[in-house]
Design a protein around this motif. Structure first.
Motif, short mmCIF file in Angstrom:
data_model
loop_
_atom_site.label_atom_id
_atom_site.label_comp_id
_atom_site.label_asym_id
_atom_site.label_seq_id
_atom_site.Cartn_x
_atom_site.Cartn_y
_atom_site.Cartn_z
N ALA A 1 0.83 -1.20 0.00
CA ALA A 1 0.00 0.00 0.00
C ALA A 1 0.86 1.26 0.00
O ALA A 1 0.54 2.24 -0.68
N VAL A 2 1.96 1.24 0.74
CA VAL A 2 2.86 2.38 0.76
C VAL A 2 3.43 2.63 -0.64
O VAL A 2 3.46 3.76 -1.13
N GLU A 3 3.85 1.55 -1.30
CA GLU A 3 4.44 1.68 -2.63
C GLU A 3 3.43 2.22 -3.64
O GLU A 3 3.75 3.12 -4.43
N LEU A 4 2.21 1.69 -3.61
CA LEU A 4 1.20 2.15 -4.57
C LEU A 4 0.80 3.58 -4.27
O LEU A 4 0.57 4.38 -5.20
N ALA A 5 0.72 3.94 -2.98
CA ALA A 5 0.38 5.32 -2.63
C ALA A 5 1.42 6.29 -3.19
O ALA A 5 1.09 7.35 -3.72
N ARG A 6 2.69 5.92 -3.07
CA ARG A 6 3.74 6.79 -3.63
C ARG A 6 3.60 6.91 -5.14
O ARG A 6 3.77 7.99 -5.70
N GLU A 7 3.31 5.81 -5.81
CA GLU A 7 3.19 5.82 -7.27
C GLU A 7 2.00 6.64 -7.74
O GLU A 7 2.07 7.34 -8.76
N SER A 8 0.89 6.55 -7.02
CA SER A 8 -0.36 7.15 -7.48
C SER A 8 -0.64 8.53 -6.89
O SER A 8 -1.65 9.16 -7.24
N GLY A 9 0.23 8.99 -5.99
CA GLY A 9 0.00 10.29 -5.37
C GLY A 9 -1.11 10.28 -4.33
O GLY A 9 -1.70 11.33 -4.04
N THR A 10 -1.40 9.11 -3.78
CA THR A 10 -2.42 8.99 -2.75
C THR A 10 -1.76 8.90 -1.38
O THR A 10 -0.55 9.06 -1.25
N GLY A 11 -2.56 8.66 -0.34
CA GLY A 11 -2.02 8.63 1.01
C GLY A 11 -2.60 7.49 1.82
O GLY A 11 -3.54 6.80 1.41
N LEU A 12 -2.05 7.31 3.00
CA LEU A 12 -2.53 6.33 3.96
C LEU A 12 -2.71 7.01 5.32
O LEU A 12 -1.94 7.90 5.68
N PHE A 13 -3.71 6.54 6.05
CA PHE A 13 -3.85 6.86 7.47
C PHE A 13 -3.76 5.55 8.23
O PHE A 13 -4.63 4.69 8.10
N VAL A 14 -2.69 5.42 9.01
CA VAL A 14 -2.38 4.17 9.68
C VAL A 14 -2.87 4.23 11.13
O VAL A 14 -2.59 5.19 11.85
N LEU A 15 -3.60 3.21 11.55
CA LEU A 15 -4.09 3.17 12.93
C LEU A 15 -2.92 3.19 13.90
O LEU A 15 -2.03 2.34 13.83
N ALA A 16 -2.93 4.13 14.81
CA ALA A 16 -1.84 4.26 15.78
C ALA A 16 -2.36 4.27 17.20
O ALA A 16 -2.03 3.41 18.02
N LEU A 17 -3.17 5.28 17.53
CA LEU A 17 -3.71 5.43 18.88
C LEU A 17 -5.22 5.63 18.77
O LEU A 17 -5.71 6.76 18.74
N THR A 18 -5.93 4.54 18.68
CA THR A 18 -7.36 4.62 18.46
C THR A 18 -8.10 4.77 19.78
O THR A 18 -7.58 4.46 20.85
N SER A 19 -9.34 5.26 19.70
CA SER A 19 -10.08 5.61 20.90
C SER A 19 -10.94 4.47 21.44
O SER A 19 -11.55 4.62 22.50
N ASN A 20 -10.99 3.34 20.75
CA ASN A 20 -11.80 2.23 21.26
C ASN A 20 -11.15 1.63 22.51
O ASN A 20 -9.92 1.58 22.62
N PRO A 21 -11.94 1.18 23.46
CA PRO A 21 -11.38 0.72 24.74
C PRO A 21 -10.49 -0.52 24.62
O PRO A 21 -9.67 -0.77 25.50
N GLU A 22 -10.63 -1.29 23.54
CA GLU A 22 -9.80 -2.48 23.37
C GLU A 22 -8.42 -2.16 22.81
O GLU A 22 -7.51 -2.99 22.87
N GLY A 23 -8.27 -0.95 22.25
CA GLY A 23 -7.03 -0.61 21.56
C GLY A 23 -5.77 -0.70 22.39
O GLY A 23 -4.74 -1.20 21.91
N PRO A 24 -5.77 -0.25 23.65
CA PRO A 24 -4.52 -0.22 24.41
C PRO A 24 -3.84 -1.56 24.59
O PRO A 24 -2.61 -1.61 24.74
N GLU A 25 -4.59 -2.67 24.59
CA GLU A 25 -3.94 -3.96 24.83
C GLU A 25 -2.93 -4.30 23.74
O GLU A 25 -1.99 -5.06 23.97
N VAL A 26 -3.10 -3.71 22.57
CA VAL A 26 -2.13 -3.88 21.49
C VAL A 26 -1.27 -2.63 21.35
O VAL A 26 -0.04 -2.69 21.34
N GLN A 27 -1.90 -1.48 21.28
CA GLN A 27 -1.20 -0.25 20.94
C GLN A 27 -0.26 0.23 22.04
O GLN A 27 0.76 0.86 21.76
N HIS A 28 -0.60 -0.04 23.29
CA HIS A 28 0.24 0.38 24.41
C HIS A 28 1.23 -0.71 24.85
O HIS A 28 2.02 -0.48 25.77
#
Length: 279
Positions: free
Chosen positions: A138-165
């Motif tokens: 996806a990163v490679e195609l985004a660079r080729e096509s001039g598009t972008g990505l938004f990557v999940l990093a710190l989400t607000s759902n209560p289950e997120g911290p068990e992985v993200q933290h």
């Protein structure tokens, strides 16, 4: 190569303000609008939102799941939403949160980031939790096509911290690692990189995280989920100028009246501009 997404996003944010309006046509909202939970209701709802706000906001973010649940006819509505949004001058961030490996990840990327794809969008939300490197197609195609990505990093759902933290062997959290990868992707990009992070406006104290990734920060949680525009400077600190606050129900609940949708959008946009300018 097309003009990079980060460049186009920065211009749209400067000209229209940074507000992103989400299109989340779930059953309860359709009912609130007096519409049936069917394809006709889906189309009336979604295209009304586009008509009301796509000519005045920087970003529209359709949630793919609420279209996909109706099968091919729902996806056809999503294709029209994408086309009409872009025709009105807003950028499309497809909220599909795709994440896989190898050729499967490449297939997801092609579905949304290949220029001749029916669902071609300006950017796509993706999940890095099969390892950040799994996003390479996806990163490679985004660079080729001039598009972008938004990557999940710190989400607000209560289950997120068990992985993200969770803390890696090197002492850095998983979320911090994702942010570091994005900063590397955006090295040298001007005026803004094309690889952003999803960081919830309701997550809480982010002072321990380096949000200076030289890319946009898509911030769900403003409005019905409890965060206000005035909260943004305290949450995001010096990175607040690159924040794209997403409002969904806070705007959508004012439909189906187009004037009311526009008034709600203008109110949020004005509050966000004032908060960012005063930070």
């Amino acid at each position: 190569m097309s003009e990079p997404f980060g460049t186009r996003l920065r211009r749209a944010m400067d000209e229209r303000g940074p507000l992103c309006v989400g299109i989340d046509p779930h059953a309860s909202l359709l009912a609130d609008w007096g519409l049936g939970d069917d394809v006709a209701g889906l189309e009336r709802f979604s295209r009304t939102v586009v008509e009301a706000v796509a000519d005045r906001v920087a970003v529209i973010k359709p949630q793919s799941a609420f279209f996909e649940r109706f099968g091919s006819r729902g996806v056809a509505v999503l294709e029209r939403v994408v086309e009409e949004t872009r025709a009105a001058g807003a950028l499309v961030v497809m909220d599909a949160k795709r994440g896989d490996i190898g050729s499967t990840m490449a297939g997801y990327a092609e579905a949304f980031l290949r220029k001749d794809a029916p669902l071609f969008s300006d950017a796509l939300t993706v999940s890095p939790y099969l390892g950040y490197g799994s996003l390479a197609p996806a990163v490679e195609l985004a660079r080729e096509s001039g598009t972008g990505l938004f990557v999940l990093a710190l989400t607000s759902n209560p289950e997120g911290p068990e992985v993200q933290h969770a803390v890696r062997a090197d002492g850095r959290s998983v979320a911090a690692t994702v942010l570091a990868h994005l900063a590397a992707e955006n090295t040298g990009a001007e005026p803004l990189g094309s690889f952003g992070a999803v960081v919830g406006a309701t997550v809480g104290d982010l002072s321990s995280y380096d949000l200076a990734i030289n890319g946009p920060l898509l911030a769900p949680g403003v409005g019905a989920q409890g965060a206000t525009p005035a909260d943004l400077p305290a949450v995001f600190g010096s990175a607040v100028g690159n924040v794209v606050p997403n409002v969904s129900r806070g705007v959508l609940r004012h439909g189906p009246d187009i004037a009311a949708l526009r008034a709600a959008t203008a109110a949020f946009a004005g509050e966000i501009r004032a908060a960012v300018a005063g930070s």
